[in-house]
Scaffold this active site. Structure first.
Site, PDB file in Angstrom:
ATOM      1  N   LYS A 114      -9.572 -28.140  -4.816  1.00  4.81           N
ATOM      2  CA  LYS A 114     -10.164 -27.171  -3.610  1.00  4.81           C
ATOM      3  C   LYS A 114      -9.168 -27.786  -2.121  1.00  4.81           C
ATOM      4  O   LYS A 114      -8.559 -26.926  -1.243  1.00  4.81           O
ATOM      5  CB  LYS A 114     -11.499 -27.392  -3.322  1.00  4.81           C
ATOM      6  CG  LYS A 114     -11.822 -26.776  -4.658  1.00  4.81           C
ATOM      7  CD  LYS A 114     -13.655 -27.013  -4.941  1.00  4.81           C
ATOM      8  CE  LYS A 114     -14.186 -26.264  -6.385  1.00  4.81           C
ATOM      9  NZ  LYS A 114     -15.952 -26.609  -5.722  1.00  4.81           N
ATOM     10  N   ALA A 125     -16.252 -29.773  -1.926  1.00  4.64           N
ATOM     11  CA  ALA A 125     -17.182 -30.662  -2.793  1.00  4.64           C
ATOM     12  C   ALA A 125     -17.411 -29.862  -3.802  1.00  4.64           C
ATOM     13  O   ALA A 125     -16.265 -28.613  -4.180  1.00  4.64           O
ATOM     14  CB  ALA A 125     -18.586 -30.562  -2.529  1.00  4.64           C
ATOM     15  N   ASP A 126     -17.474 -30.666  -5.127  1.00  4.38           N
ATOM     16  CA  ASP A 126     -18.128 -30.008  -6.510  1.00  4.38           C
ATOM     17  C   ASP A 126     -19.198 -30.681  -7.291  1.00  4.38           C
ATOM     18  O   ASP A 126     -19.766 -31.477  -6.405  1.00  4.38           O
ATOM     19  CB  ASP A 126     -17.205 -30.307  -7.684  1.00  4.38           C
ATOM     20  CG  ASP A 126     -16.635 -29.473  -8.454  1.00  4.38           C
ATOM     21  OD1 ASP A 126     -16.486 -28.044  -8.606  1.00  4.38           O
ATOM     22  OD2 ASP A 126     -17.590 -29.938  -9.701  1.00  4.38           O
ATOM     23  N   GLN A 127     -20.092 -29.910  -7.322  1.00  2.00           N
ATOM     24  CA  GLN A 127     -21.336 -29.553  -8.150  1.00  2.00           C
ATOM     25  C   GLN A 127     -21.258 -30.037  -9.391  1.00  2.00           C
ATOM     26  O   GLN A 127     -21.149 -28.765 -10.403  1.00  2.00           O
ATOM     27  CB  GLN A 127     -22.531 -29.355  -7.834  1.00  2.00           C
ATOM     28  CG  GLN A 127     -23.595 -30.159  -8.200  1.00  2.00           C
ATOM     29  CD  GLN A 127     -24.296 -30.854  -7.381  1.00  2.00           C
ATOM     30  OE1 GLN A 127     -23.564 -31.114  -6.756  1.00  2.00           O
ATOM     31  NE2 GLN A 127     -25.261 -30.911  -7.441  1.00  2.00           N
ATOM     32  N   CYS A 154     -19.787 -34.324  -5.745  1.00  4.72           N
ATOM     33  CA  CYS A 154     -18.419 -34.832  -5.197  1.00  4.72           C
ATOM     34  C   CYS A 154     -17.911 -34.188  -4.151  1.00  4.72           C
ATOM     35  O   CYS A 154     -17.343 -33.374  -3.927  1.00  4.72           O
ATOM     36  CB  CYS A 154     -17.278 -35.391  -7.033  1.00  4.72           C
ATOM     37  SG  CYS A 154     -18.086 -35.775  -8.153  1.00  4.72           S
TER      38      CYS A 154
END
Length: 200
Positions: A62, A78-80, A115
């Protein structure tokens, strides 16, 4: 931005309204430019990797995607991942899938893995992950249905919105609220200061 902070140009590469609010709470000026990458395709291609590695990979992709178009900016992405028994619970997107997810998570422990990364000029300057562990009450069908009708959390991993009525679903939580919401603030603040993106 207040006179208290001096900062370089920042972009949040996320369409999440919660991440936007969390970033705003830091008093920063930033642009919001969501990435166009196909998350589901990436998850399919990387389905054999460790889950934390998958989350970090998604955050990096991203950030790098947006960085190509904004080389002067520091990109925060970010990533979840919502994980139970090594299974990833993606955004349910519809009511029936949300019912299924809450049934499966009911009475059990699961993890929300947040993250993060910071990128500038297509170089990864920092990456990080943090995990919160949550245990749901045993939820009746009536409770699941009433909750989903109240909040319609179909864009939320795990099929709940912890920032709202979702808190009532849990009997135990270990970890910070901002980690559960997908943007651990203290590690991010320290990274921005250490990288001299923000000065005080």
């Amino acid at each position: 931005m207040s006179k208290f902070l001096q900062q370089k140009p920042i972009i949040l590469a996320s369409s999440s309204t919660i991440r936007h609010k969390l970033m705003k709470s830091l008093g920063l000026d930033f642009l919001v430019v969501p990435s166009n990458c196909n998350e589901e395709e990436i998850k399919t291609r990387h389905n054999s990797v460790e889950l934390v590695e998958l989350g970090i990979t998604l955050a990096k992709i991203k950030a790098l995607d947006v960085s190509q178009h904004y080389p002067e900016h520091y990109i925060i992405a970010a990533d979840q991942l919502c994980v139970a028994d090594k299974r990833v619970f993606n955004k349910p997107l519809n009511h029936q899938t949300a019912v299924s997810h809450l049934r499966e998570l009911s009475g059990k422990q699961h993890q929300q893995i947040a993250c993060l990364c910071i990128v500038k000029e297509s170089k990864i300057l920092w990456q990080y992950h943090e995990t919160a562990t949550l245990t749901l009450h045993h939820l009746s069908e009536k409770t699941i249905e009433a909750y989903l009708q109240a909040e319609k959390p179909y864009q939320s991993c795990g099929a709940y919105q912890y920032e709202g009525l979702g808190k009532w679903l849990f009997k135990e939580v270990q970890g910070s609220e901002d980690t559960i919401l997908g943007l651990p603030l203290m590690p991010l603040v320290n990274a921005l200061v250490n990288l001299k993106v923000v000065g005080i």
